[in-house]
Design an enzyme around this catalytic site. Structure first.
Site, PDB file in Angstrom:
ATOM      1  CB  SER A 259      -0.878   0.015   1.252  1.00 20.26           C
ATOM      2  OG  SER A 259      -1.497   1.277   1.398  1.00 20.26           O
TER       3      SER A 259
ATOM      4  CE1 TYR B 269      -3.776  -1.869   5.785  1.00 16.86           C
ATOM      5  CE2 TYR B 269      -3.134   0.278   4.945  1.00 16.86           C
ATOM      6  CZ  TYR B 269      -3.565  -1.008   4.716  1.00 16.86           C
ATOM      7  OH  TYR B 269      -3.784  -1.444   3.427  1.00 16.86           O
TER       8      TYR B 269
HETATM    9  N1  LIG Z   1      -8.838  -1.081   0.007  1.00 17.04           N
HETATM   10  C1  LIG Z   1      -7.809  -0.283  -0.018  1.00 17.04           C
HETATM   11  O1  LIG Z   1      -7.946   0.968   0.019  1.00 17.04           O
HETATM   12  C2  LIG Z   1      -6.414  -0.835  -0.097  1.00 17.04           C
HETATM   13  C3  LIG Z   1      -5.378   0.044  -0.449  1.00 17.04           C
HETATM   14  C4  LIG Z   1      -4.073  -0.449  -0.514  1.00 17.04           C
HETATM   15  C5  LIG Z   1      -3.824  -1.767  -0.223  1.00 17.04           C
HETATM   16  N2  LIG Z   1      -4.851  -2.593   0.116  1.00 17.04           N
HETATM   17  C6  LIG Z   1      -4.519  -3.968   0.480  1.00 17.04           C
HETATM   18  O2  LIG Z   1      -5.056  -4.854  -0.476  1.00 17.04           O
HETATM   19  C7  LIG Z   1      -5.375  -6.091   0.157  1.00 17.04           C
HETATM   20  C8  LIG Z   1      -6.809  -6.472  -0.184  1.00 17.04           C
HETATM   21  O3  LIG Z   1      -7.665  -5.448   0.284  1.00 17.04           O
HETATM   22  P1  LIG Z   1      -9.187  -5.318  -0.181  1.00 17.04           P
HETATM   23  O4  LIG Z   1      -9.431  -3.884  -0.477  1.00 17.04           O
HETATM   24  O5  LIG Z   1      -9.489  -6.328  -1.211  1.00 17.04           O
HETATM   25  O6  LIG Z   1      -9.910  -5.622   1.190  1.00 17.04           O
HETATM   26  P2  LIG Z   1     -11.009  -6.696   1.626  1.00 17.04           P
HETATM   27  O7  LIG Z   1     -12.005  -6.898   0.551  1.00 17.04           O
HETATM   28  O8  LIG Z   1     -11.458  -6.242   2.970  1.00 17.04           O
HETATM   29  O9  LIG Z   1     -10.150  -8.037   1.754  1.00 17.04           O
HETATM   30  C9  LIG Z   1      -9.332  -8.303   2.856  1.00 17.04           C
HETATM   31  C10 LIG Z   1      -9.081  -9.799   2.865  1.00 17.04           C
HETATM   32  O10 LIG Z   1      -8.193 -10.112   3.949  1.00 17.04           O
HETATM   33  C11 LIG Z   1      -8.687 -11.304   4.550  1.00 17.04           C
HETATM   34  N3  LIG Z   1      -8.194 -11.481   5.907  1.00 17.04           N
HETATM   35  C12 LIG Z   1      -8.218 -10.619   6.947  1.00 17.04           C
HETATM   36  N4  LIG Z   1      -7.683 -11.192   8.037  1.00 17.04           N
HETATM   37  C13 LIG Z   1      -7.306 -12.437   7.666  1.00 17.04           C
HETATM   38  C14 LIG Z   1      -6.691 -13.524   8.338  1.00 17.04           C
HETATM   39  N5  LIG Z   1      -6.362 -13.466   9.626  1.00 17.04           N
HETATM   40  N6  LIG Z   1      -6.444 -14.648   7.631  1.00 17.04           N
HETATM   41  C15 LIG Z   1      -6.777 -14.770   6.341  1.00 17.04           C
HETATM   42  N7  LIG Z   1      -7.378 -13.784   5.643  1.00 17.04           N
HETATM   43  C16 LIG Z   1      -7.628 -12.636   6.307  1.00 17.04           C
HETATM   44  C17 LIG Z   1     -10.193 -11.125   4.512  1.00 17.04           C
HETATM   45  O11 LIG Z   1     -10.806 -12.376   4.770  1.00 17.04           O
HETATM   46  P3  LIG Z   1     -12.155 -12.544   5.649  1.00 17.04           P
HETATM   47  O12 LIG Z   1     -13.261 -12.636   4.644  1.00 17.04           O
HETATM   48  O13 LIG Z   1     -11.936 -13.827   6.375  1.00 17.04           O
HETATM   49  O14 LIG Z   1     -12.263 -11.353   6.565  1.00 17.04           O
HETATM   50  C18 LIG Z   1     -10.336 -10.647   3.076  1.00 17.04           C
HETATM   51  O15 LIG Z   1     -10.290 -11.744   2.191  1.00 17.04           O
HETATM   52  C19 LIG Z   1      -5.093  -5.905   1.645  1.00 17.04           C
HETATM   53  O16 LIG Z   1      -3.807  -6.394   1.955  1.00 17.04           O
HETATM   54  C20 LIG Z   1      -5.106  -4.403   1.801  1.00 17.04           C
HETATM   55  O17 LIG Z   1      -4.314  -3.977   2.898  1.00 17.04           O
HETATM   56  C21 LIG Z   1      -6.133  -2.159   0.182  1.00 17.04           C
END
Ligand SMILES: NC(=O)c1ccc[n+]([C@@H]2O[C@H](COP(=O)([O-])OP(=O)(O)OC[C@H]3O[C@@H](n4cnc5c(N)ncnc54)[C@H](OP(=O)(O)O)[C@@H]3O)[C@@H](O)[C@H]2O)c1
Length: 251
Positions: A144, A157
């Protein structure tokens, strides 16, 4: 095996319900990907995600995976690789946490770090090792821009992503020349369930845009991509801003 355009036949997503992960899977299935593994904590959402990808024609399997249980990673992920080659692993799990709450509850803050950073170290090493044994494949790591410079508003974070990013850079160097590519993806604000209800920051983007950037990055064999691309310039400027000035920014 990936095709000449870097599109994988088989994909493993760690964080199988991630909106960015699923947008990437849909994009890859529309190109060439036939086998998708969704690794995640068992839930209806995980099964629904798998069913959704099946309707697109992919062979989709789910596997239990908890980032907070690193002792299990070698066994669970090892079983996936034992079923056949994986051309691309997308490390998509992560939690944003709640900065104000987590500052007041150090154990909650530690949980953010353990999920985003130490969980990724064990899963990343296990997957990189398996890809190396195959002799090919890509490990795509969702870092990120938050990791590029810690902000007052989300430094718990941000610091976990800084650790992850640094780890992925080193892992990429370790894999250099082995046939395994490590690609770091640094999105800015992405509209997904992780950010639902939060105020958008400038240059906000979508899971589909991140998926497209991943596809293009694989084609170009990039080591790092920013989403949107302009974030690279913005972050380069922010990184060099003196701290007294940076503190005063409304970021
Ligand atoms: N959204 C943003 O603005 C953004 C920006 C930059 C980077 N990112 C990064 O991109 C990645 C995906 O984000 P997203 O936007 O797609 O968010 P998201 O839809 O909330 O997905 C997060 C994922 O992480 C999983 N997770 C959380 N805790 C876990 C654990 N203990 N073990 C296994 N899985 C776990 C969740 O699974 P559950 O269904 O089990 O909760 C879900 O599949 C993340 O690493 C995030 O930090 C996001």
């Amino acid at each position: 095996m990936k095709d000449a355009f870097g599109i994988p036949q088989s994909l493993l997503i760690l964080g199988g319900t991630s909106e960015i992960g699923l947008a990437t899977a849909r994009r890859m299935i529309a190109r060439r990907t036939r086998t998708v593994w969704l690794a995640g904590r068992p839930s209806l959402a995980l099964e629904t995600a798998a069913d959704g990808l099946r309707t697109l024609g992919a062979d989709v399997r789910t596997v239990d995976f908890d980032a907070l249980d690193p002792a299990s990673h070698e066994e669970t992920l090892g079983k996936v690789f034992a079923e056949g080659d994986i051309d691309m692993v997308l490390l998509a799990f992560g939690v944003l946490g709640d900065q104000a709450r987590d500052e007041a509850a150090p154990l909650a803050a530690v949980r953010v770090a353990q999920t985003n950073y130490t969980g990724a170290i064990s899963a990343g090493l296990v997957c990189a090792g398996a890809l190396q044994t195959q002799g090919h494949g890509s490990l795509v790591v969702l870092s990120s821009v938050a990791g590029e410079r810690a902000r007052r508003a989300n430094f718990i974070y941000g610091s976990s992503k800084a650790g992850l990013d640094s780890f992925a850079q080193g892992l990429g160097d370790a894999m250099h020349g082995t046939g395994v590519q490590v690609m770091i993806v640094r999105p800015g604000f992405v509209r997904s369930k992780m950010t639902a209800g939060l105020e958008e920051t400038p240059l906000a983007t979508t899971p589909d845009a991140v998926a497209l950037a991943i596809e293009l990055g694989l084609r170009r064999r990039s080591e790092a991509v920013w989403v949107p691309g302009a974030m690279r310039v913005v972050m380069s400027a922010l990184r060099h801003l003196p701290r007294p000035l940076f503190r005063r920014l409304p970021v």
